[in-house]
Design an enzyme around this catalytic site. Structure first.
Site, PDB file in Angstrom:
ATOM      1  CD  GLU A 181      -3.246  -0.422   2.016  1.00 48.27           C
ATOM      2  OE1 GLU A 181      -3.005   0.665   2.846  1.00 48.27           O
ATOM      3  OE2 GLU A 181      -4.250  -1.274   2.224  1.00 48.27           O
TER       4      GLU A 181
ATOM      5  CG  ASP B 254      -9.025   2.217   4.351  1.00 47.57           C
ATOM      6  OD1 ASP B 254      -7.906   2.118   4.655  1.00 47.57           O
ATOM      7  OD2 ASP B 254      -9.441   1.492   3.262  1.00 47.57           O
TER       8      ASP B 254
ATOM      9  CG  HIS C 289      -7.687  -0.293  -0.805  1.00 43.96           C
ATOM     10  ND1 HIS C 289      -9.009  -0.169  -0.814  1.00 43.96           N
ATOM     11  CD2 HIS C 289      -7.141   0.288   0.167  1.00 43.96           C
ATOM     12  CE1 HIS C 289      -9.069   0.077   0.421  1.00 43.96           C
ATOM     13  NE2 HIS C 289      -8.079   0.464   1.062  1.00 43.96           N
TER      14      HIS C 289
ATOM     15  CG  HIS D 160      -5.017   4.299   1.748  1.00 49.14           C
ATOM     16  ND1 HIS D 160      -6.364   5.226   2.117  1.00 49.14           N
ATOM     17  CD2 HIS D 160      -5.652   2.997   1.677  1.00 49.14           C
ATOM     18  CE1 HIS D 160      -7.190   4.297   2.327  1.00 49.14           C
ATOM     19  NE2 HIS D 160      -6.781   2.975   2.084  1.00 49.14           N
TER      20      HIS D 160
END
Length: 161
Positions: A31, A100, A89, A87
């Site tokens: 990630e 999250d 995935h 961010h």
């Protein structure tokens, strides 16, 4: 004083999104995580009220693996222009996990980027984890090298805002 401003985020600069997409691809299969920084839209040549995401801040000491990314809170700058988080995935799922959602409490917009990290492989969310619109905008961003070109008067003016 609050870290995240309350004014609406109206879009993300195309250059900032491109940077995040590339960084996510380079970090794969782990990630990727960063914080979003915004400027008033009119200051970057966008004729709208609100803020435009102009930068993605990479926080030193961020640790990531294929399932999570963790930012060291003690290394997050006190940035008065912070507007949210971003961010990736690596599994391509563009929905926030429970973990999250726990991080979405601060900031107005949160972006999740999914593999294969193309121009449409992302989604924006509000603080509650609901999908929200976020336009990709052609903004007049300053040269990154100019970030280090400032005077004490510039610092004082920034603090007085």
């Amino acid at each position: 004083m609050r870290l995240f401003r309350s004014r609406e985020v109206v879009g993300i600069a195309a250059d900032a999104l491109d940077f995040a997409l590339e960084a996510s691809a380079e970090t794969h299969p782990n990630e990727y995580m960063g914080l979003l920084r915004g400027e008033e839209a009119r200051r970057v040549g966008v004729d709208r009220d609100g803020y435009v995401v102009t930068d993605v801040l990479i926080i030193p000491g961020t640790v990531s693996d294929p399932y999570s990314a963790t930012v060291r809170n003690d290394l997050v700058p006190n940035d008065f222009h912070a507007v949210g988080s971003i961010h990736s995935h690596p599994n391509g799922v563009l929905r926030p996990s429970d973990a999250d959602l726990d991080t979405f409490g601060s900031g107005r917009v949160h972006i999740i980027i999914g593999s294969p990290y193309g121009p449409d492989d992302w989604e924006a969310f509000d603080q509650s984890g609901e999908v929200r619109d976020l336009d990709v905008l052609d903004a007049d961003l300053s040269d990154p090298e100019s970030f280090f070109d400032f005077t004490q008067d510039d610092i004082d003016a920034e603090l007085d805002r």
